[in-house]
Enzyme design. Sequence first.
Site: not given
Ligand code: 13P
Length: 253
Positions: A9, A11, A96, A98, A168, A174, A214
């Site tokens: 992803n 982002k 997601h 976010e 997640e 992150g 992560s």
């Molecule tokens: P990270 O791997 O950067 O923690 O992000 C995970 C994520 O949100 C994948 O959709």
Amino acid sequence: MRKNIVAGNWKMNKTLQEGIELVKELKDVLAADKPNCDVVVCTPFIHLASVATILEVSNIGVGAENCADKVSGAYTGEVSAAMVASTGAKYVILGHSERRAYYGETAEILKEKVNLALANDLTPIFCIGEVLAEREAEKQNEVVYAQLAESLFDLPAEEFSKLVLAYEPVWAIGTGKTATSQQAQDMHAYIRSVVAEKYGKEVADNTSILYGGSCNPSNAKELFGCPDVDGGLIGGAALKVADFKGVIDGFKA
Ligand code: 13P
């Protein structure tokens, strides 16, 4: 049997040129050393057509990071599931954390998005997961249950079977703070049990449940070794070919 999948992803990262460079390199690397799992890259909308063209003859799938909750029309700035599919993309990340947190995506909105994605033959990668306060209050199971039930459990079994789920935990995204493999396994087994209760054991056994948060080359092998973890949804480590390949290699002996 269910598939093992590693999906990136991106982002809101990578210009078009940077994205193209990354997938060209990834394509070469995975042609030379074949992965033991399905590999998908989910990119910003404007990259999709170019990336899908480059990856057309490859073992890498392409997905979007979102799609609209409407079919078409006067929704300035939105991108429909049909538009995503028309680029050659086959997947779409939905729900997601976010998007839920920063763009107010509710269970109802997500239900519409899932229906439209499925109607356009896209595979939704549907994200669920609790925030830190909910984990600390030991409410993670009920939070995840509600996210599944409110957006997905009106689907008939045949449609539900087309989904990929991604657990997640928001506190792991992150932050460099990965869930332990025990925490991931416990939640994935719980999710599978909930799916089994609703749709039966066969559907549950065939549902791929990815872990995200992560995940990196150092912890992928242990996480993917858990019986109910069927791969990963990868943020930061998907932005460099060497790191993403390292995660993909989590499925190698
Ligand atoms: P990270 O791997 O950067 O923690 O992000 C995970 C994520 O949100 C994948 O959709």
